[in-house]
Design an enzyme around this catalytic site. Structure first.
Site, PDB file in Angstrom:
ATOM      1  N   GLY A 190      -7.799  30.332  10.286  1.00 21.66           N
ATOM      2  CA  GLY A 190      -7.082  29.743   8.988  1.00 21.66           C
ATOM      3  C   GLY A 190      -7.891  28.382   8.973  1.00 21.66           C
ATOM      4  O   GLY A 190      -9.009  28.219   8.754  1.00 21.66           O
ATOM      5  N   ALA A 261      -2.943  22.181  14.638  1.00 19.04           N
ATOM      6  CA  ALA A 261      -2.116  23.202  15.060  1.00 19.04           C
ATOM      7  C   ALA A 261      -0.675  23.208  14.511  1.00 19.04           C
ATOM      8  O   ALA A 261      -0.106  22.209  14.350  1.00 19.04           O
ATOM      9  CB  ALA A 261      -2.041  23.354  16.582  1.00 19.04           C
ATOM     10  N   ALA A 270      21.646  27.965   8.776  1.00 20.04           N
ATOM     11  CA  ALA A 270      22.929  28.780   9.426  1.00 20.04           C
ATOM     12  C   ALA A 270      22.657  29.630  10.106  1.00 20.04           C
ATOM     13  O   ALA A 270      23.296  30.193  11.132  1.00 20.04           O
ATOM     14  CB  ALA A 270      23.682  29.340   8.115  1.00 20.04           C
ATOM     15  N   ASN A 319      12.188  22.706   1.848  1.00 20.01           N
ATOM     16  CA  ASN A 319      12.066  24.246   1.487  1.00 20.01           C
ATOM     17  C   ASN A 319      13.167  25.027   2.003  1.00 20.01           C
ATOM     18  O   ASN A 319      13.586  25.001   3.359  1.00 20.01           O
ATOM     19  CB  ASN A 319      10.316  24.807   1.975  1.00 20.01           C
ATOM     20  CG  ASN A 319      10.294  25.989   1.216  1.00 20.01           C
ATOM     21  OD1 ASN A 319      10.813  26.341   0.182  1.00 20.01           O
ATOM     22  ND2 ASN A 319       9.283  26.692   1.663  1.00 20.01           N
ATOM     23  N   TYR A 325      10.644  23.359   9.791  1.00 15.15           N
ATOM     24  CA  TYR A 325       9.351  23.117   9.559  1.00 15.15           C
ATOM     25  C   TYR A 325       9.363  21.804   8.731  1.00 15.15           C
ATOM     26  O   TYR A 325       8.314  20.985   8.972  1.00 15.15           O
ATOM     27  CB  TYR A 325       8.890  24.258   8.992  1.00 15.15           C
ATOM     28  CG  TYR A 325       7.245  24.293   8.467  1.00 15.15           C
ATOM     29  CD1 TYR A 325       6.282  24.554   9.361  1.00 15.15           C
ATOM     30  CD2 TYR A 325       6.983  24.177   7.053  1.00 15.15           C
ATOM     31  CE1 TYR A 325       5.092  24.506   9.111  1.00 15.15           C
ATOM     32  CE2 TYR A 325       5.662  24.014   6.739  1.00 15.15           C
ATOM     33  CZ  TYR A 325       4.407  24.015   7.634  1.00 15.15           C
ATOM     34  OH  TYR A 325       3.299  24.194   7.294  1.00 15.15           O
ATOM     35  N   LYS A 329       7.165  18.134   9.442  1.00 17.61           N
ATOM     36  CA  LYS A 329       5.976  17.842   8.421  1.00 17.61           C
ATOM     37  C   LYS A 329       6.349  16.526   7.661  1.00 17.61           C
ATOM     38  O   LYS A 329       5.479  15.677   7.939  1.00 17.61           O
ATOM     39  CB  LYS A 329       5.746  18.768   7.401  1.00 17.61           C
ATOM     40  CG  LYS A 329       5.166  20.339   7.914  1.00 17.61           C
ATOM     41  CD  LYS A 329       3.889  19.959   8.891  1.00 17.61           C
ATOM     42  CE  LYS A 329       3.239  21.154   9.216  1.00 17.61           C
ATOM     43  NZ  LYS A 329       2.084  20.977  10.123  1.00 17.61           N
ATOM     44  N   THR A 362      -4.066  32.032   4.035  1.00 11.73           N
ATOM     45  CA  THR A 362      -4.225  31.847   5.018  1.00 11.73           C
ATOM     46  C   THR A 362      -3.162  33.002   5.853  1.00 11.73           C
ATOM     47  O   THR A 362      -2.420  33.507   5.211  1.00 11.73           O
ATOM     48  CB  THR A 362      -4.120  30.621   6.328  1.00 11.73           C
ATOM     49  OG1 THR A 362      -2.410  30.474   6.130  1.00 11.73           O
ATOM     50  CG2 THR A 362      -4.809  29.686   5.659  1.00 11.73           C
TER      51      THR A 362
HETATM   52  N1  NAD Z   1      -1.462  28.056   4.955  1.00 13.83           N
HETATM   53  C1  NAD Z   1      -0.915  27.126   4.355  1.00 13.83           C
HETATM   54  O1  NAD Z   1      -0.380  27.252   3.124  1.00 13.83           O
HETATM   55  C2  NAD Z   1      -0.119  25.848   4.800  1.00 13.83           C
HETATM   56  C3  NAD Z   1       0.740  24.773   4.046  1.00 13.83           C
HETATM   57  C4  NAD Z   1       0.977  23.656   4.507  1.00 13.83           C
HETATM   58  C5  NAD Z   1       0.606  23.376   5.774  1.00 13.83           C
HETATM   59  N2  NAD Z   1       0.028  24.025   6.550  1.00 13.83           N
HETATM   60  C6  NAD Z   1      -0.338  23.549   7.714  1.00 13.83           C
HETATM   61  O2  NAD Z   1      -1.612  23.526   8.156  1.00 13.83           O
HETATM   62  C7  NAD Z   1      -1.967  24.044   9.535  1.00 13.83           C
HETATM   63  C8  NAD Z   1      -2.787  25.380   9.838  1.00 13.83           C
HETATM   64  O3  NAD Z   1      -2.255  26.152   9.114  1.00 13.83           O
HETATM   65  P1  NAD Z   1      -2.828  27.631   8.860  1.00 13.83           P
HETATM   66  O4  NAD Z   1      -2.192  28.260   7.665  1.00 13.83           O
HETATM   67  O5  NAD Z   1      -4.155  27.743   9.175  1.00 13.83           O
HETATM   68  O6  NAD Z   1      -2.042  28.370  10.300  1.00 13.83           O
HETATM   69  P2  NAD Z   1      -2.653  29.795  11.003  1.00 13.83           P
HETATM   70  O7  NAD Z   1      -1.380  30.410  11.626  1.00 13.83           O
HETATM   71  O8  NAD Z   1      -3.504  30.653  10.341  1.00 13.83           O
HETATM   72  O9  NAD Z   1      -3.198  28.901  12.284  1.00 13.83           O
HETATM   73  C9  NAD Z   1      -2.865  27.993  13.184  1.00 13.83           C
HETATM   74  C10 NAD Z   1      -3.569  27.746  14.258  1.00 13.83           C
HETATM   75  O10 NAD Z   1      -2.877  26.958  15.250  1.00 13.83           O
HETATM   76  C11 NAD Z   1      -2.922  27.652  16.238  1.00 13.83           C
HETATM   77  N3  NAD Z   1      -1.753  27.028  17.425  1.00 13.83           N
HETATM   78  C12 NAD Z   1      -0.268  27.353  17.160  1.00 13.83           C
HETATM   79  N4  NAD Z   1       0.400  26.721  18.214  1.00 13.83           N
HETATM   80  C13 NAD Z   1      -0.497  26.193  18.888  1.00 13.83           C
HETATM   81  C14 NAD Z   1      -0.369  25.456  20.253  1.00 13.83           C
HETATM   82  N5  NAD Z   1       0.629  25.333  20.726  1.00 13.83           N
HETATM   83  N6  NAD Z   1      -1.510  24.989  20.910  1.00 13.83           N
HETATM   84  C15 NAD Z   1      -2.529  25.139  20.275  1.00 13.83           C
HETATM   85  N7  NAD Z   1      -2.806  25.710  18.947  1.00 13.83           N
HETATM   86  C16 NAD Z   1      -1.810  26.311  18.534  1.00 13.83           C
HETATM   87  C17 NAD Z   1      -2.616  29.094  16.270  1.00 13.83           C
HETATM   88  O11 NAD Z   1      -3.069  29.761  17.383  1.00 13.83           O
HETATM   89  C18 NAD Z   1      -3.621  29.320  15.095  1.00 13.83           C
HETATM   90  O12 NAD Z   1      -4.880  29.449  15.711  1.00 13.83           O
HETATM   91  C19 NAD Z   1      -0.358  24.060  10.137  1.00 13.83           C
HETATM   92  O13 NAD Z   1      -0.167  22.814  10.614  1.00 13.83           O
HETATM   93  C20 NAD Z   1       0.378  24.412   9.010  1.00 13.83           C
HETATM   94  O14 NAD Z   1       1.542  23.956   9.362  1.00 13.83           O
HETATM   95  C21 NAD Z   1      -0.604  25.397   6.100  1.00 13.83           C
END
Ligand code: NAD
Length: 421
Positions: A190, A261, A270, A319, A325, A329, A362
């Site tokens: 991602g 991460a 709820a 949201n 979440y 954030k 992603t």
């Molecule tokens: N995709 C979106 O639309 C979006 C929107 C807003 C924010 N985000 C944020 O962007 C970041 C990446 O999101 P993404 O969509 O690539 O998610 P994803 O789920 O594709 O990837 C997240 C990665 O973090 C790793 N991870 C999770 N827990 C972990 C831990 N305890 N230790 C180490 N690694 C860990 C997972 O194994 C994974 O590889 C996140 O913080 C997410 O909240 C994503």
């Protein structure tokens, strides 16, 4: 995850059909590539009040210096300069307004400079054809080079409607020749994988961290980038020590720390059990504070270091189904603002910022139910979801050695989502 609608509107029959039906027609965005690193066409810079050049020549970007506007009457100069140009902005073009900080002058100045924010955010919603509009507020003594370098390039394709404040860079700039070391958490896939690749492209040695069960993908990525794989759960109580040890093995301290991460455990409040609450708060927020504190106290983060954390528009707008979440954030935003203001860090030239992604294509968003996913994709000024690389480019800009004047900012990478400010 493929956006089939965007693909459809990219074809002639698809464009015809969607136009006839009055459906949105998102423009394909021009993103950065080594073969095509710049915008297509000239960049026009002018001061507010200056007449636009005559003719019909299109511009890839217009930069309007509105820093001198000191009262509401002065705002007319924005119209004078930009109105004749707005139809001459090329597809995927840019409008950047340079402003001053409201409050760096008197009440008149504050009103006029704040007015620019409303103007920019509205123009972003009107410009269309993949164009973006931003306001860059310059504090006295600030240099906007790194920010303009980003905004006036295809790297900022999915950033629009943002207000970014730039201050003077603290302390001396780091030695440009030394290879920087970056750590990216959640790097196996991602957005994290894209951040790791983009920082490696920009010359960093990247330590790629992810949970041990993602070890295979992590190892492959690190090998491809010439970096180091660090299989580690970021919530481990000794994660900071283990990162420090891995960095010592890789030859020294850390220049760029990217907290990426993140997890979701969605339920309406709820129905949300305490385990889901705890898991999200722990991965997305508590571990970020704990590891940052350790890396700072242990002296692992170098002077002029860059910390970039990952928030979300959910942390700004809220949201339904994401109380845990969104809390985590929003907490990231509080953390970034407080740490950026710490005089000890400022003295060392360390900056702290956040990116707040909107809907990014992603694995995380592929898991969202179809109709909510489709709404998430379209509800922004660019009418489409972003790509992981869009967030990665914003991180790389904030992480660059030249971005020493940017700290305490939360930059949304959301195509100007309708959610939140
Ligand atoms: N995709 C979106 O639309 C979006 C929107 C807003 C924010 N985000 C944020 O962007 C970041 C990446 O999101 P993404 O969509 O690539 O998610 P994803 O789920 O594709 O990837 C997240 C990665 O973090 C790793 N991870 C999770 N827990 C972990 C831990 N305890 N230790 C180490 N690694 C860990 C997972 O194994 C994974 O590889 C996140 O913080 C997410 O909240 C994503």
């Amino acid at each position: 995850m493929a956006d089939r609608y965007l693909r459809l509107t990219g074809t002639a029959p698809g464009r015809f059909l969607t136009r006839r039906l009055g459906l949105p027609q998102p423009a394909p965005l021009r993103r950065w590539s080594a073969e095509h690193p710049s915008l297509d066409g000239p960049v026009l810079r002018l001061a507010a009040g200056e007449a636009a050049p005559a003719g019909t020549q299109p511009y890839a970007a217009v930069v309007l210096d509105a820093t001198g506007i000191a009262d509401p009457a002065g705002l007319r100069a924005v119209h004078t300069s930009l109105h004749p140009l707005i139809r001459r902005i090329a597809p995927c073009g840019r409008v950047v307004v340079l402003g001053a900080r409201p409050g760096d002058g008197d009440v008149q100045q504050a009103a006029a400079q704040q007015a620019l924010e409303g103007f920019v955010r509205s123009l972003g919603k009107e410009i269309g054809r993949g164009g973006t509009v931003q306001l860059v507020r310059l504090a006295p003594g600030a240099a906007a080079d790194s920010t303009l370098g980003f905004l006036l390039s295809p790297k900022s394709a999915y950033v629009s409607g943002q207000v970014i404040e730039v201050g003077p860079a603290a302390g001396e700039q780091p030695d440009g020749d030394r290879r920087r070391t970056a750590l990216v958490t959640g790097a196996a896939r991602g957005i994290g994988a894209a951040v790791a690749a983009t920082l490696a492209r920009d010359g960093a040695h990247v330590v790629c961290l992810d949970v041990p069960r993602a070890g295979e993908a992590l190892g492959e990525l690190a090998a491809r980038l010439g970096g180091t794989a660090l299989p580690l759960d970021i919530t481990a109580p000794d994660a900071g020590e283990r990162i420090g040890a891995a960095l010592a093995e890789a030859g020294g301290g850390l220049d760029v720390l990217v907290h990426n991460a993140g997890i979701t455990r969605d339920r309406r409040f709820a129905n949300l059990d305490a385990d889901r609450w705890d898991a999200v708060l722990e991965v997305n927020l508590a571990s970020v504070l704990r590891t940052t504190e350790h890396l700072l106290e242990a002296g692992v983060l170098n002077d002029h270091g860059r910390i970039v954390a990952t928030a979300s528009i959910a942390g700004i707008a809220g949201n339904a189904g994401q109380t845990n979440y969104a809390a985590s954030k929003a907490g990231i935003i509080g953390f970034v603002r407080a740490l950026a203001a710490d005089p000890a860090l400022r003295e060392r030239g360390i900056t702290v910022n956040a990116v707040a992604p909107g809907f990014i294509e992603t694995g995380m968003t592929a898991a969202v139910p179809l109709f909510i996913r489709e709404a998430g994709r379209r509800m922004n000024s660019l009418g489409q979801g972003g790509q992981p690389v869009d967030v990665a480019e914003a991180v790389a800009w904030l992480a660059s050695a030249a971005s020493g004047g940017i700290s305490g900012q939360v930059v949304r990478v959301c195509g100007q989502s309708l959610l939140g400010a």
